[in-house]
Design a protein around this motif. Structure first.
Motif, mmCIF file in Angstrom:
data_model
loop_
_atom_site.group_PDB
_atom_site.id
_atom_site.type_symbol
_atom_site.label_atom_id
_atom_site.label_comp_id
_atom_site.label_asym_id
_atom_site.label_seq_id
_atom_site.Cartn_x
_atom_site.Cartn_y
_atom_site.Cartn_z
ATOM 1 N N ALA A 130 -49.022 4.426 17.351
ATOM 2 C CA ALA A 130 -48.899 5.023 17.394
ATOM 3 C C ALA A 130 -47.041 5.268 16.848
ATOM 4 N N VAL A 131 -47.034 4.716 16.354
ATOM 5 C CA VAL A 131 -45.583 4.182 15.576
ATOM 6 C C VAL A 131 -45.325 4.991 14.348
ATOM 7 N N PRO A 132 -44.910 5.735 14.403
ATOM 8 C CA PRO A 132 -44.973 6.454 12.814
ATOM 9 C C PRO A 132 -44.039 6.376 11.663
ATOM 10 N N ALA A 133 -44.197 6.950 10.443
ATOM 11 C CA ALA A 133 -43.443 6.136 9.307
ATOM 12 C C ALA A 133 -42.206 7.032 9.480
ATOM 13 N N THR A 134 -41.096 6.182 9.130
ATOM 14 C CA THR A 134 -40.187 6.977 8.792
ATOM 15 C C THR A 134 -39.393 7.271 6.788
ATOM 16 N N LEU A 135 -39.250 8.083 6.633
ATOM 17 C CA LEU A 135 -39.287 8.746 5.533
ATOM 18 C C LEU A 135 -37.134 8.618 4.581
ATOM 19 N N VAL A 136 -37.815 8.332 3.655
ATOM 20 C CA VAL A 136 -36.463 7.618 3.104
ATOM 21 C C VAL A 136 -36.539 7.916 1.435
ATOM 22 N N GLY A 137 -35.960 8.779 1.462
ATOM 23 C CA GLY A 137 -36.582 9.719 -0.146
ATOM 24 C C GLY A 137 -37.613 9.916 -1.000
ATOM 25 N N ASP A 138 -38.162 9.329 -1.652
ATOM 26 C CA ASP A 138 -39.909 9.750 -1.939
ATOM 27 C C ASP A 138 -40.510 8.646 -1.508
ATOM 28 N N CYS A 139 -39.878 7.871 0.062
ATOM 29 C CA CYS A 139 -41.076 6.510 0.412
ATOM 30 C C CYS A 139 -41.005 6.974 1.423
ATOM 31 N N LEU A 140 -41.957 6.391 1.893
ATOM 32 C CA LEU A 140 -42.942 6.458 3.290
ATOM 33 C C LEU A 140 -42.491 4.663 3.820
ATOM 34 N N TYR A 141 -42.194 4.200 4.945
ATOM 35 C CA TYR A 141 -42.323 3.237 5.713
ATOM 36 C C TYR A 141 -42.818 2.787 7.131
ATOM 37 N N TRP A 142 -43.390 2.022 6.936
ATOM 38 C CA TRP A 142 -44.088 1.852 8.601
ATOM 39 C C TRP A 142 -43.276 -0.322 8.951
ATOM 40 N N LEU A 143 -43.511 -0.117 10.014
ATOM 41 C CA LEU A 143 -43.398 -1.103 10.612
ATOM 42 C C LEU A 143 -44.627 -2.200 11.169
ATOM 43 N N VAL A 144 -45.027 -3.311 10.870
ATOM 44 C CA VAL A 144 -46.137 -3.846 10.489
ATOM 45 C C VAL A 144 -46.119 -5.690 10.082
#
Length: 464
Positions: free
Chosen positions: A292-306
């Motif tokens: 359930a950890v959401p993505a972070t939107l920075v600019g035109d990219c999405l980032y997930w913790l894995v």
């Protein structure tokens, strides 16, 4: 010898000898304006063209001036006093500047029929949203395995919205077979495992769109993100933007298989091509809550913790890659890490290690090589309105609002900590266990919106 007087003077004296009843005659050259009075009031005065040439231009040249203006393409002169705008236009401009809190427009709609007609007009809604741009923080969205998806309001009366007026449909009471994947731009993305589909939900409008998960992505666990991709000037996120909404799904199975990503556009109803990582990537570390950890939107990219790494999806390049995070201490557990946006819109990383919150920012050189550098360190005891944290027991980083605030949990209380002014605010009425993620829900709340089964503007005026 008597002095001779001028003819003009003798004529004046001569006229006085005959009595006051006889009109005096004066020189027409000296007093041309008096001549008409001698001949009768009904005669139009004659004026010398040499003394008043502007009158001749007015009388003889008006038509020629108009023809010259038309020939030059110019418009007639504007009147000296501009007309005032329509009363409704003035009232609309005033109402547009009301605060964006939920109680403003519903209460204005209850004043009279005229005001209600203005504030419930879709054209006014667009003008109101464009004026304020940033929607208010209405509450937080939580997901529990045994309770489903829950909305908790965080505003004080009269702006506090009862949970019953935020429509989540059947997912309000379902927990075991659904997961909240993301909350962004006033929309929710829910994974329905039993139906092999994801659902885009607009809780304010009470609308939902179901999208079947591609068969190639049903091999493992899912992560996802929802966002409004509209880039036109004046567009406000969260204003019923289904047409410009896009979904990004991630699928990861075994540890020796790559991670898959795919983009879905609601406007076309089509999925894009599958994109995969070059190296194997596992998006599930054994704890169900980490999904359930959401993505972070920075600019035109999405980032997930894995795990200890970062999974990055680039919209423009349609590329999915895995990179390493900053060198965090091994004592930090997974739940206390969070991808954030650092200064100047670059990717940042926050890690909670009592008694401080350490932050890094990622720098990319001209060769495309990324390095991490310390950005700033915040001592938790220096944050205003944050109580003393006894030896760090029970302190947990629970989420990120996507802008400049993080959620901290301590002693059964949740705090929204602003990173720029370094202030904390206790979220009253929220008490939950540590093992869940907090999603800040931002959206405009306008009258006339059908929510929770069709509340009208009159009922919305009683918010709080």
């Amino acid at each position: 010898m008597a002095r001779r007087r001028s003819t003009g003077l003798r004529s004046q004296n001569h006229a006085s000898e005959y009595g006051s009843g006889v009109a005096r005659r004066r020189s027409p050259r000296l007093h041309p304006q008096i001549q008409p009075s001698e001949e009768g009031a009904g005669v139009t005065p004659r004026r010398s063209p040499r003394l008043h040439p502007q009158n001749r231009a007015t009388e003889e040249g008006a038509g020629m001036a108009r023809r010259i203006r038309r020939r030059r393409g110019t418009s007639p002169a504007e009147p000296a006093t501009a007309s005032l705008p329509d009363d409704d236009d003035m009232l609309r401009e005033i109402l547009t500047r009301l605060p964006p809190e939920p109680s403003s427009l519903p209460r204005a709609s209850a004043v009279c029929r005229r005001w209600r007609g203005l504030v419930t007009d879709p054209k006014f809604h667009r003008q109101f949203l464009a004026h304020h741009r940033k929607p208010p923080h209405l509450g937080v969205i939580l997901w529990f395995r045994n309770q489903g998806i829950v909305f908790n309001p965080i505003l004080d009366p009269p702006d506090r919205i009862p949970p019953a007026r935020v429509s989540l449909g059947r997912y309000s009471s379902r927990g075991g077979d659904c997961t909240l994947l993301d909350c962004r731009h006033g929309l929710l993305l829910i994974s329905d495992w039993a139906r092999h589909e994801v659902v885009v939900c607009d809780p304010i409008a009470g609308e939902q769109r179901c999208v079947a998960v591609p068969s190639g992505m049903r091999i493992g666990y899912l992560k996802g993100a929802v966002l409004c991709a509209a880039g036109d000037h004046g567009h406000v996120h969260g204003s019923r933007c289904f047409s410009s909404c896009k979904l990004v799904l991630l699928s990861g199975g075994r540890r020796d298989t790559p991670c898959l990503a795919c983009v879905y556009t609601l406007e076309t109803g089509l999925w894009g091509n599958l994109v995969s990582t070059e190296a194997p990537c596992y998006i599930f570390d054994g704890a169900p809550e980490t999904l359930a950890v959401p993505a972070t939107l920075v600019g035109d990219c999405l980032y997930w913790l894995v795990g200890c790494g970062i999974l990055e999806f680039d919209f423009d390049k349609q590329n999915l890659a895995v990179s390493m995070g900053p060198p965090c201490p091994d004592s930090m557990i997974y739940g206390n890490h969070q991808i954030i946006q650092a200064a100047d819109g670059v990717v940042g990383y926050a890690a909670l290690s009592y008694p401080r919150l350490e932050m890094w920012q990622r720098n990319i050189d001209c060769h495309g090589i990324a390095t991490w550098a310390p950005w700033k360190t915040v001592e938790l005891d220096t944050i205003l309105q944050l109580p003393y944290l006894h030896l760090g027991k029970g302190v947990q980083l629970l989420g990120y609002d996507g802008d400049d605030a993080v959620f901290l949990w301590h002693a059964s209380s949740v705090y929204l900590v602003q990173l720029k002014p370094m202030q904390a605010r206790k979220l009253n009425g929220i008490s939950s266990p540590i093992m869940t993620r907090y999603h800040l829900f931002k959206s405009f709340f306008t009258p006339g919106t059908a929510i929770a089964g069709g509340f009208n503007a009159a009922e919305l005026s009683h918010i709080g």
